[in-house]
Enzyme design. Structure first.
Site, mmCIF file in Angstrom:
data_model
loop_
_atom_site.group_PDB
_atom_site.id
_atom_site.type_symbol
_atom_site.label_atom_id
_atom_site.label_comp_id
_atom_site.label_asym_id
_atom_site.label_seq_id
_atom_site.Cartn_x
_atom_site.Cartn_y
_atom_site.Cartn_z
ATOM 1 N N GLU A 195 0.826 -1.545 0.017
ATOM 2 C CA GLU A 195 -0.126 -0.143 -0.021
ATOM 3 C C GLU A 195 0.961 1.460 -0.076
ATOM 4 O OE1 GLU A 195 -2.773 0.002 3.322
ATOM 5 O OE2 GLU A 195 -4.049 -1.366 1.962
ATOM 6 N N GLU A 264 -6.340 -7.846 -0.575
ATOM 7 C CA GLU A 264 -6.936 -7.624 0.876
ATOM 8 C C GLU A 264 -8.519 -7.567 0.825
ATOM 9 O OE1 GLU A 264 -4.936 -5.161 3.646
ATOM 10 O OE2 GLU A 264 -2.869 -5.643 2.744
HETATM 11 C C1 GAL Z 1 -4.273 -2.431 5.223
HETATM 12 C C2 GAL Z 1 -2.929 -3.188 5.392
HETATM 13 C C3 GAL Z 1 -2.839 -4.337 6.111
HETATM 14 C C4 GAL Z 1 -3.557 -4.185 7.186
HETATM 15 C C5 GAL Z 1 -4.905 -3.766 6.996
HETATM 16 C C6 GAL Z 1 -5.859 -3.488 8.263
HETATM 17 O O1 GAL Z 1 -4.013 -1.379 4.825
HETATM 18 O O2 GAL Z 1 -2.241 -3.414 4.035
HETATM 19 O O3 GAL Z 1 -1.485 -4.735 6.377
HETATM 20 O O4 GAL Z 1 -3.100 -3.449 8.104
HETATM 21 O O5 GAL Z 1 -4.834 -2.589 6.383
HETATM 22 O O6 GAL Z 1 -6.098 -4.583 9.046
#
Ligand code: GAL
Length: 880
Positions: A195, A264
């Site tokens: 990110e 994600e």
């Molecule tokens: C995303 C990040 C993850 C985790 C998630 C929130 O932005 O890439 O590593 O932090 O948010 O759980």
């Protein structure tokens, strides 16, 4: 007919241990697949020459123990995952800039990858090395901030050098262990950075240059598999930019040559100390996933499929709790969270049925079905010859059901839902219709050896006072206030600061006259500050870069002003992490003195890192004996800065073990020397939890939260592999005062199961593989829906508490019979299920031997209780 499933159930009891054994076997042999290549086109990853629709399960290996890994991976696979995704955690335990890697125990990455491979799943390895992940310091080793001239995550030579070394090390590790797919291993894709797009602007041109460098550095390692960058709209050619979020349908990568990946899918959220618990409803999550594949997505990863536990001091900040349950499909202990796990399993099965059509088409055909309704149709030539067709019908209306016509047929679409038609005609699945069971976790006190439930872990406790202030020789004195991490190097949460304040008679009479006390004032601090004067606690301040104002009471003459700064997880998100630091920022002063303020930033301070008990390792089996503990009297009043120890026996059985620390204040806990994490009985905010949770409409992390007004976390996971049958050493360091006599050890299981399936639910997905089903020669109408119930391994359905086929009312644990009720409901369900680990019942008149109300849509509602099976060793059970 209600078909007894004794054989099926027996298999379930026996399978898990056998599976675990089988999983381990190929680890020894090394190669898991016939070597294959992975590439991609605009539609999908191409695995071994074929486009694939992939479902991935996020599991972070150090958030579980190696003993838990096989079961977690087996449950991911059974839930329909093709891939496991993990970050790599750069855990360097060395204080100095010596590159000392820790790949032991929970950090044994190679072993984890091998278990994934041996289970037949692929692996997406996100090397970072910045990972965010609510992990301490975003996954960076803390020594990295001491590298001269370093600036993290930008075009900075010292950083790039360290990053390249680490990334190369990991790629080499995979290559040496033959874990890339072209070597017969499971690794099909990598990730560089994480990110970065979120912070890139803060770094100006240097940020842009860094992205290019990171990409070409990664590609230069010749790993032989695709690399992804998430949330990176300027990801260079040859690196796939991927989406992260609650919804990623409609996401477009930055080039027409790249597939749509969702690295994600936030299926829940993390929790802060003092926060409520997140909950993302299964219906909405399934909707988001179905929408993603509907609109051209081809790879989706659940972040997290299993969240696990932030053991030790690994949780990030500000203020992330020890549990990383995440409301994931597998809970913190690895138990299925139902209905989420089961509803997604059904979804994955439906998507798999569509896969031939999804990969055959280069793009979907689009049809508008109504103002808020749309269809995406995928058709083409199937691999085995013949035409294939799959369609997704969506109703994105947040409130109302829709009745749509598609290909001449009528369909009812519940609000905010997607129906999946693997043959472009029959609905296999709708995201808002949950057929999976609901499970209610029950937490039972462990039995004492005498067989009664113990509400306490032990009646005999020892205590050891932690000194307040400077406790040992390894202290040092210097002028000015030092930055916390520069001193502790994060070897402990705690840093003592001591200075001397001399108070004149004039000051005292000045305060008396004005009726005011002097006040300590610090411009900015994080995370916890405890202020002591002459070893007496004046007060504590908790916050994230907040101003600290604390009245203090001095006596005439010399006073010791003691400040204890504490971290509760280092910052893991944002730009310039290396500058973030901890402890104090800005000026610190004492106000209210007769002769003006005392500038503490210029005073002489003595520093000591950590606690005496930490230095003496009183929490280990070996060293705890050496400390001078005294017996704790039952009536002892709670006191601050105390070490406590006791011994306890492990509860029988295989259910996950937790310590209930709800009677304690704040501190850390160790079992047999294993650091189980920080604990804190801080109460979650009173307001903000929704009374009812409506799955409809866009999810955000404040929606549907629970647990308001209660302690954020009281139960702390103690993995069974850290326990021996008896005399387990439990040591706690308590900062604020609590009652150890009320600590208890408990086990967690899915004690209650509920199911609610109506005649209008869809036939079981496995029926779709029955010959004739896909080509329409067998009628879907002839197949009744089923209710499936399944206890955790080692448990059986001990009683059916409620069963009604008819028009039952209410929800899980609150069912009641309605006007229409088949009189034999209870006996039929009991007959099919009682004494078994799992069972299924058809939802039909035939199964219930009558039609209790002709012309009315009937539902079967069941509530069952699970209890440990009598025979504890599954393997001794025979199917014969
Ligand atoms: C995303 C990040 C993850 C985790 C998630 C929130 O932005 O890439 O590593 O932090 O948010 O759980």
């Amino acid at each position: 007919m209600a078909e007894p499933t004794r054989n099926v159930s027996l298999q379930w009891r026996i399978l898990p241990p056998i599976l675990s054994l089988l999983l381990y076997l190929p680890i020894v042999s090394g190669s898991f697949f016939k070597p294959f290549n992975v590439s991609y086109d605009h539609r999908a990853l191409i695995v071994a020459g074929k486009r694939r629709m992939l479902v991935s399960a996020g599991v972070h290996y150090p958030r579980a123990t190696p003993e838990m890994w096989p079961d977690l991976i087996a449950k991911s696979k059974e839930g329909g995952a093709d891939v496991v995704q993990t970050y790599v955690f750069w855990v360097a335990t060395s204080l100095l800039r010596v590159r000392f890697y820790n790949f032991e125990g929970r950090y044994d990455l190679v072993k984890f990858v091998k278990i994934v491979g041996s289970s037949g799943l692929y692996l997406h390895l996100r090397i970072g090395p910045y990972v965010c992940a609510e992990w301490n310091f975003g996954g960076f080793p803390v020594w990295l901030r001491d590298v001269p001239g370093i600036e993290f995550r930008t075009d900075n030579e010292p950083f790039k050098k360290e990053m390249q070394k680490f990334v190369t090390k990991i790629v080499d590790l995979m290559r040496e262990a033959k874990l890339f797919c072209w070597q017969g291993g499971p690794v099909i894709m990598l990730q560089i950075e994480n990110e970065y797009g979120d912070v890139e602007k803060s770094y100006g041109q240097k940020g842009k240059d860094y992205v290019k460098w990171a990409a070409s550095m990664a590609l230069g390692l010749d790993a032989g598999v695709p690399w992804a960058m998430c949330k990176q709209t300027d990801a260079p050619e040859n690196i796939i930019d991927a989406c992260n979020g609650y919804y990623c349908d409609g996401f477009k990568p930055n080039s027409k040559t790249k597939p749509v990946l969702w690295t994600e899918d936030w299926d829940g959220w993390y929790t802060k100390w003092g926060g409520s618990l997140p909950h993302r409803p299964a219906e909405d999550l399934a909707f988001a996933v179905a929408r993603f594949y509907q609109r051209g997505g081809s790879f989706q990863n659940y972040y997290m499929y299993f969240g696990g536990t932030n053991f030790g001091r690994t949780s990030g900040g500000p203020f992330y709790i020890t549990s990383y349950d995440y409301d994931a499909p597998l809970d913190e202990y690895g138990l299925r969270s139902e209905p989420k796990w089961g509803h997604l399993k059904d979804l994955h099965a439906a998507i798999k049925l569509c896969e031939p059509a999804l990969v055959a088409a280069d793009a979907p055909q689009y049809k508008k079905l109504g103002s808020n309704q749309e269809a995406h149709i995928y058709h083409g030539d199937g691999e085995a010859g013949g035409k294939v067709c799959a369609a997704f019908l969506a109703n994105i209306d947040e409130h109302k059901s829709a009745y749509v016509k598609f290909n001449g047929q009528s369909y009812t679409l519940p609000p905010w839902s997607v129906s999946i038609l693997p043959d472009c005609r029959h609905v296999a699945y709708n995201t808002a219709k949950v057929g999976a069971q609901t499970s209610v976790k029950t937490v039972e006190p462990a039995m004492t050896p005498l067989g009664n439930n113990a509400s306490y872990i032990s009646k005999s406790w020892m205590a050891l006072k932690e000194p307040i202030g400077i406790w040992g020789e390894n202290n040092f004195t210097t002028q000015g206030l030092l930055e916390h991490l520069n001193v502790t190097k994060d070897q402990s949460d705690y840093l003592w600061h001591r200075t001397r304040i001399s108070v004149s008679e004039d000051d005292i009479s000045f305060w008396k006259k004005n009726g005011a006390n002097p006040t300590l004032s610090v411009d900015s601090m994080r995370d916890v500050l405890r202020v002591f004067v002459n070893k007496q606690l004046s007060g504590s301040i908790v916050g994230h870069w907040v101003k600290a104002v604390q009245p203090v009471l001095f006596v005439q003459g010399n006073n010791d002003l003691l400040l204890l700064t504490q971290t509760v997880g280092l910052q893991n998100y944002g730009a310039f992490l290396e500058k973030d630091g901890a402890g104090f920022r800005g000026k610190a002063k004492l106000t209210g003195f007769k002769n003006g303020d005392v500038d503490l930033s210029k005073s002489s301070w003595t520093y000591q890192v950590g606690l005496k008990g930490e230095a003496e390792k009183v929490y280990t089996v070996e060293h705890s004996e050496k400390a001078e503990w005294s017996t704790l009297e039952t009536e002892a009043s709670p006191s601050i800065f105390m070490w406590y120890k006791t011994y306890f026996n492990t509860p029988d059985g295989t259910d996950p073990v937790v310590l209930d620390l709800g009677s304690m204040g704040k501190g850390q806990a160790w079992v047999n020397g294993h650091h189980i994490g920080r604990y804190w009985s801080i109460i979650a905010q009173k307001d903000g939890c929704d009374k009812t949770c409506d799955y409809r409409g866009a999810y955000h992390s404040d929606k549907c939260t629970t647990n308001c007004g209660k302690p954020t976390q009281t139960r702390y996971h103690v993995p069974r592999s850290w326990l021996k049958p008896d005399s387990n050493l439990l040591v706690l360091f308590e900062e604020t005062g609590g009652n150890p006599f009320k600590i208890s050890v408990k086990t967690v299981t899915a004690g209650i199961l509920c199911g609610q399936v109506s005649e209008s639910h869809y036939p079981p997905l496995r029926k779709w593989s029955t010959p004739g089903f896909m080509n329409g020669t067998m009628s879907i109408n002839s197949v009744a829906p089923e209710m499936h119930l399944r206890c955790e391994e080692g448990h059986v359905i001990s009683s059916i508490e409620f069963a009604s086929y008819g028009t039952p009312r209410g929800s899980c644990e609150k069912f009641s019979t309605g006007k229409c009720h088949a009189s034999k409901s209870l006996s039929i369900v009991s007959e099919a299920c009682q004494g078994l680990n799992s069972c299924f019942i058809e939802v039909s008149n035939t199964a219930f031997q009558s039609d209790p109300c002709r012309g009315t849509l009937k539902t079967l509602a069941v509530m069952a209780r699970c209890s440990p099976s009598e025979d504890t060793g599954y393997l001794s059970f025979s199917t014969a």
